[in-house]
Scaffold this active site. Structure first.
Site, PDB file in Angstrom:
ATOM      1  N   GLY A  64       0.748  -1.251   0.000  1.00 47.47           N
ATOM      2  CA  GLY A  64       0.000   0.000   0.000  1.00 47.47           C
ATOM      3  C   GLY A  64       0.776   1.298   0.000  1.00 47.47           C
ATOM      4  O   GLY A  64       0.183   2.358   0.170  1.00 47.47           O
TER       5      GLY A  64
ATOM      6  N   TRP B 121       2.304   2.950  -2.446  1.00 46.90           N
ATOM      7  CA  TRP B 121       1.934   3.842  -3.561  1.00 46.90           C
ATOM      8  C   TRP B 121       0.564   4.452  -3.300  1.00 46.90           C
ATOM      9  O   TRP B 121       0.332   5.632  -3.555  1.00 46.90           O
ATOM     10  CB  TRP B 121       1.907   3.072  -4.896  1.00 46.90           C
ATOM     11  CG  TRP B 121       3.246   2.845  -5.512  1.00 46.90           C
ATOM     12  CD1 TRP B 121       4.442   2.659  -4.886  1.00 46.90           C
ATOM     13  CD2 TRP B 121       3.515   2.776  -6.924  1.00 46.90           C
ATOM     14  NE1 TRP B 121       5.429   2.472  -5.809  1.00 46.90           N
ATOM     15  CE2 TRP B 121       4.901   2.537  -7.053  1.00 46.90           C
ATOM     16  CE3 TRP B 121       2.723   2.875  -8.075  1.00 46.90           C
ATOM     17  CZ2 TRP B 121       5.505   2.403  -8.318  1.00 46.90           C
ATOM     18  CZ3 TRP B 121       3.326   2.743  -9.324  1.00 46.90           C
ATOM     19  CH2 TRP B 121       4.704   2.516  -9.441  1.00 46.90           C
TER      20      TRP B 121
ATOM     21  N   ASP C  24      -5.511  -5.036  -5.387  1.00 40.65           N
ATOM     22  CA  ASP C  24      -4.470  -6.076  -5.393  1.00 40.65           C
ATOM     23  C   ASP C  24      -5.118  -7.426  -5.114  1.00 40.65           C
ATOM     24  O   ASP C  24      -6.100  -7.521  -4.378  1.00 40.65           O
ATOM     25  CB  ASP C  24      -3.395  -5.795  -4.336  1.00 40.65           C
ATOM     26  CG  ASP C  24      -2.074  -6.502  -4.655  1.00 40.65           C
ATOM     27  OD1 ASP C  24      -1.093  -5.808  -5.003  1.00 40.65           O
ATOM     28  OD2 ASP C  24      -2.022  -7.760  -4.575  1.00 40.65           O
TER      29      ASP C  24
ATOM     30  N   ASP D 152      -8.513  -9.621  -8.255  1.00 39.24           N
ATOM     31  CA  ASP D 152      -7.598  -9.953  -9.353  1.00 39.24           C
ATOM     32  C   ASP D 152      -7.970  -9.067 -10.546  1.00 39.24           C
ATOM     33  O   ASP D 152      -9.138  -9.034 -10.938  1.00 39.24           O
ATOM     34  CB  ASP D 152      -7.801 -11.443  -9.693  1.00 39.24           C
ATOM     35  CG  ASP D 152      -6.875 -11.936 -10.789  1.00 39.24           C
ATOM     36  OD1 ASP D 152      -6.333 -11.102 -11.551  1.00 39.24           O
ATOM     37  OD2 ASP D 152      -6.697 -13.155 -10.884  1.00 39.24           O
TER      38      ASP D 152
ATOM     39  N   ASP E  98       1.938  -0.988 -10.559  1.00 43.20           N
ATOM     40  CA  ASP E  98       3.217  -1.522 -10.064  1.00 43.20           C
ATOM     41  C   ASP E  98       3.103  -3.050 -10.001  1.00 43.20           C
ATOM     42  O   ASP E  98       3.860  -3.706  -9.293  1.00 43.20           O
ATOM     43  CB  ASP E  98       3.501  -0.927  -8.675  1.00 43.20           C
ATOM     44  CG  ASP E  98       4.934  -1.143  -8.195  1.00 43.20           C
ATOM     45  OD1 ASP E  98       5.842  -1.261  -9.045  1.00 43.20           O
ATOM     46  OD2 ASP E  98       5.154  -1.202  -6.975  1.00 43.20           O
TER      47      ASP E  98
ATOM     48  N   LYS F 126       4.628  -0.703 -14.759  1.00 42.76           N
ATOM     49  CA  LYS F 126       5.914  -1.387 -14.568  1.00 42.76           C
ATOM     50  C   LYS F 126       5.990  -2.595 -15.488  1.00 42.76           C
ATOM     51  O   LYS F 126       5.028  -3.343 -15.623  1.00 42.76           O
ATOM     52  CB  LYS F 126       6.039  -1.847 -13.115  1.00 42.76           C
ATOM     53  CG  LYS F 126       7.306  -2.686 -12.876  1.00 42.76           C
ATOM     54  CD  LYS F 126       7.662  -2.761 -11.435  1.00 42.76           C
ATOM     55  CE  LYS F 126       6.902  -3.838 -10.698  1.00 42.76           C
ATOM     56  NZ  LYS F 126       7.302  -3.836  -9.261  1.00 42.76           N
TER      57      LYS F 126
END
Ligand code: SAM
Length: 184
Positions: free
Chosen positions: A34, A36, A54, A72, A96, A136
């Site tokens: 958490g 970010w 997440d 998901d 990320d 990312k």
């Protein structure tokens, strides 16, 4: 204090690209534990809102301008769609997300690319025109193709390697600025 050291990567990216503004709605993909999400929440302030998603849960508790949802990104779970609906279109979508690494380089790269492609799909559907998308990716021979796929939809695309990302790590961030809309 922040839930993880990865916050430095987002701080660097924000410093370089001026991603955040007060009042924005932000979607943070791959948000656990958490850090970010916390930083994004601070940057958008009380008039903004951050939705962190997440597959894993987090023990962290967040202030009121943050929603954290365990889901998901590949699922069309109703609670995910419901959480996104009132906040869309998002001013900013940051990912990320990283796969569980297998130790097999090609598998890790392919899994990372799949997460990036999913994040891009979500961006096409949920990002505001003029908004920004950062993702990312574990660099591989396919990274250029992925970047090229983004190109028609954004004003500007940059690669970014934060100083705080370990030099032996193959992760980089693709920063896509100025969304033109899903029709390119
Ligand atoms: N940005 C986070 C922070 O600062 O606390 C760290 C994120 S961590 C590097 C990558 C995250 O991606 C992991 O928590 C992982 O569970 C998540 N992830 C991987 N696959 C996912 C999926 N299919 N859906 C949602 N999250 C996923």
């Amino acid at each position: 204090n922040y839930a993880a050291r990865s916050v430095y990567k987002l701080k660097e990216m924000d410093k370089r690209f001026k991603l955040f503004k007060p009042g924005q709605t932000v979607l943070d993909l791959g948000a656990a534990p958490g850090s970010w999400t916390q930083f994004a929440g601070e940057r958008v302030g009380k008039t903004g809102h951050v939705l962190g998603v997440d597959i894993q849960e987090t023990k962290h508790s967040f202030p009121e301008n943050i929603t954290f949802l365990q889901a998901d990104v590949f699922s069309d779970a109703p609670e995910l769609l419901e959480a996104m609906e009132p906040l869309r279109p998002f001013d900013l979508i940051i990912s990320d997300m990283a796969p569980k690494t297998t130790g097999i380089k090609f598998a890790d790269q392919a899994n990372s690319l799949e997460l990036c492609e999913r994040a891009f799909e979500v961006a096409l559907k949920y990002l505001k025109t003029g908004g920004h998308f950062t993702v990312k990716i574990f660099e591989s021979g396919d990274t250029k193709d992925f970047r090229d796929a983004l190109r028609p939809y954004f004003g500007k695309i940059k690669n970014f390697k934060p100083y705080s990302s370990r030099s032996e790590s193959k992760e980089i961030f693709i920063v896509a600025l100025g969304f033109k809309g899903a029709d390119g």
